[in-house]
Design an enzyme around this catalytic site. Sequence first.
Site, PDB file in Angstrom:
ATOM      1  N   ASP A   1       0.879  -1.157   0.000  1.00 44.19           N
ATOM      2  CA  ASP A   1       0.000   0.000   0.000  1.00 44.19           C
ATOM      3  C   ASP A   1       0.926   1.219   0.000  1.00 44.19           C
ATOM      4  OD1 ASP A   1      -2.183   1.717   0.072  1.00 44.19           O
ATOM      5  OD2 ASP A   1      -3.242   0.562   1.609  1.00 44.19           O
ATOM      6  N   TRP A   2       0.383   2.371  -0.364  1.00 48.37           N
ATOM      7  CA  TRP A   2       1.234   3.540  -0.606  1.00 48.37           C
ATOM      8  C   TRP A   2       1.942   3.987   0.690  1.00 48.37           C
ATOM      9  CZ3 TRP A   2      -0.207   1.201  -4.439  1.00 48.37           C
ATOM     10  CH2 TRP A   2      -0.124   1.679  -5.745  1.00 48.37           C
TER      11      TRP A   2
END
Length: 741
Positions: A252-253
């Site tokens: 995930d970012w």
Amino acid sequence: MQHLLFSALALSASAHAYGSGSAGWDSAYSRATAALHKLNQTEKVGIVTGVTWTGGPCVGNTYAPSSIDYPSLCLQDSPLGIRFANPVTAFPAGINAGATWDRSLLYARGAAMGAEAKGLGVHVQLGPVAGPLGKNPNGGRNWEGFSVDPYLSGVAMEETIQGMQDSGVQACAKHWLGNEQEHNRDTISSNIGDRAAHELYVWPFMNAVKANVASVMCSYNKVNETWACESDAILNELMKKELGFPGYVVSDWNAQHSTVNSALVGLDMTMPGSDFNSPPGSIFWGSNLAKAVADGSVPQSRLDNMVTRILAAWYLLGQDQGYPEVSFSSWNGGKATVDVTGDHASVVRTVARDSIVLLKNAGDALPLRRPKSLAIIGEDAAVNPDGPNACSDRSCNNGTLAMGWGSGTAQFPYLVAPLDAIQVQAKKDGTKIIQSTTDSTSDAASAAAAAETAVVFINSDAGEGYITVEGNAGDRNNLDPWHNGNELVKSVAAVNKHVIVVVHSVGPVTLETILALPSVKAIVWAGLPGQESGNALVDVLYGTISPSGKLPYTIAKAAGDYGTTWNNAQVDDFTEGLFIDYRHFDQNGITPRYEFGYGLSYTKFDYTGIAVDVHARAGPSTGKVIPGGPADLFNSVGTISTTVRNTGKVAGAEVAQLYIGLPNSAPSTPPKQLRGFQKLRLEPKQSSRAVFELTRRDISYWDVTTQKWVVPTGKFSIYVGSSSRDIRQHGSFTVGGSWGN
Ligand SMILES: *[C@@H]1O[C@H](CO)[C@@H](O)[C@H](O)[C@H]1NC(C)=O
Ligand SMILES: *[C@@H]1O[C@H](CO)[C@@H](O)[C@H](O)[C@H]1NC(C)=O
Ligand SMILES: *[C@@H]1O[C@H](CO)[C@@H](O)[C@H](O)[C@H]1NC(C)=O
């Protein structure tokens, strides 16, 4: 470290250790391996590293090599359409797709989204969502997923992924694992017991992997005190070995926390390639990964394995064959040079319509029959006067609610509000419309007093935690309607005896205050319907079609009845174990207001003649691991069937549901669990056979001792019906013998 290194090496050595049913992966892997040999080290590192946030046109982009014909990969949100681009289609949210309980619509929605992604040059669309699963009814992002039930969520994942990938885009199943709330999501540890992890949270990801999902996104939270993207237990061991996942894991970012460890535990791609934390702008991979390989702390074979997995997914989807260029930029308004929307509005309208759940319909108040006058009440009836996209990432609840907020959004090309569509119908019918599109109770009362029937619109919003809306930091503060919705309905019910309430919401809303008002004759849940909101609603309110959605979650009488809620601590021990949503209500004898699987129709259905033909061997699953898990887990063990007949006067669709109770030889298990469903469209007097095919997994539990899926011995209870509590047919089958001694 020794142990981690070993498992990383073991994995790269067994990169091809997936079995039958994966011919596509086999040839993709040979092509990926051939391409790998042409790449130099800088190019390999570039393929696994993002170019930093806003460094390319998409929310995630990798560095393009020049030695092979492979692009800067474009990864783009969201699970309901393409974010930061226009024109695109704003599809119904996952929770509505789940509420259709319709495999073909789930597939069609996935296929239409995938076609838009491909048309815009997006290689990887970041969805669908099975985490959160939604154990907390107030969890902020539950609406991005399909259902709190793992079986329904699993089927939805599978159909959506197949639809997306058949259209050519790589799907990304997220968020792995245990990402059940927004509060403290970067730091909280989801300490999930082994059995609940498998039977609830891992389950739908098994379907995703079985559907050959190209990628999986590891989540922000910790699992058992280790960050998901830094966890050998959940990446190497669970996802790659136990589930036999041949694709790649993308962070995930900014969910990555280290250079070496993340590489060793099975992370394959870092996004967006920069770390916002400390020191600012630091990059874990890129040149730092190259250094780590050069000094031996990350084996070359691990880097090669990352690249092979990423290239294989690209070949698997045929993205080497004339894939379109990216035709928009996320950072300058997103105007695309192509229009990819096609006829997808019809998919939106169908999904939205077939997801509508009719909760109450006293005295057949619905469908509406050419009313002389109709009061349309509430801010939720009309589009925000500032436009449907007035708030970035839908970060406000102004006007009619048709999607939640956060990264899981897309831009509306238009939004047909309920009022817009009802006005069109009213013109045809000669109905006088009296509107009050604010939440002012006095205006509502004067409008309602002047009309034969009043339709009141209320809503409840939620989203991702980086945005706070009206005091809700992602997760919902409560399960009440927003904007004093209860008071709004009360003011209308005080002056009008034919009140219909429409609920647009991200999940369950408690309705007790409203149900206590005798004037409220009908309640309709319309969820988050996307751009065709009003048209879909009119189809149902006026009886063009019978409502056929079923609740993908339980609506309780009180929020406390669920026994689960987001918390503000750094740890969630998942002490409820297997007992979430209806499993909890059943186990504890709590009567819900509207149970899981519930939904009325304008017609009636009759169930007759159950047939049970199930033959299984007791004991553990065996056999080699194919994508999804041990091969024999997905083998058929037989069927259960029943005849469903439309006994009413109009056409309709029924979702016949199969629940199974395990025998007592299985350790404490929920009384019944969904293990099959089929949506049948039936004309009046028509009947059809609902056939539920059972796999070995459907009658197994996760045995924590042997670490295997096990079919217990004894008598299995079968419940077939119209909801989890409206059981029409009972049956059983017995699995004999003993095992393991
Ligand atoms: C690797 O290939 C790239 C072209 O993709 C080139 O620019 C770079 O100099 C090469 N690096 C090395 C170390 O050879
Ligand atoms: C988390 O820890 C529990 C308790 O030790 C264990 O049963 C479970 O398997 C662990 N979960 C994962 C995903 O590793
Ligand atoms: C949303 O509604 C609030 C309250 O009425 C108002 O102050 C705000 O300007 C609105 N925002 C937009 C973007 O419409």
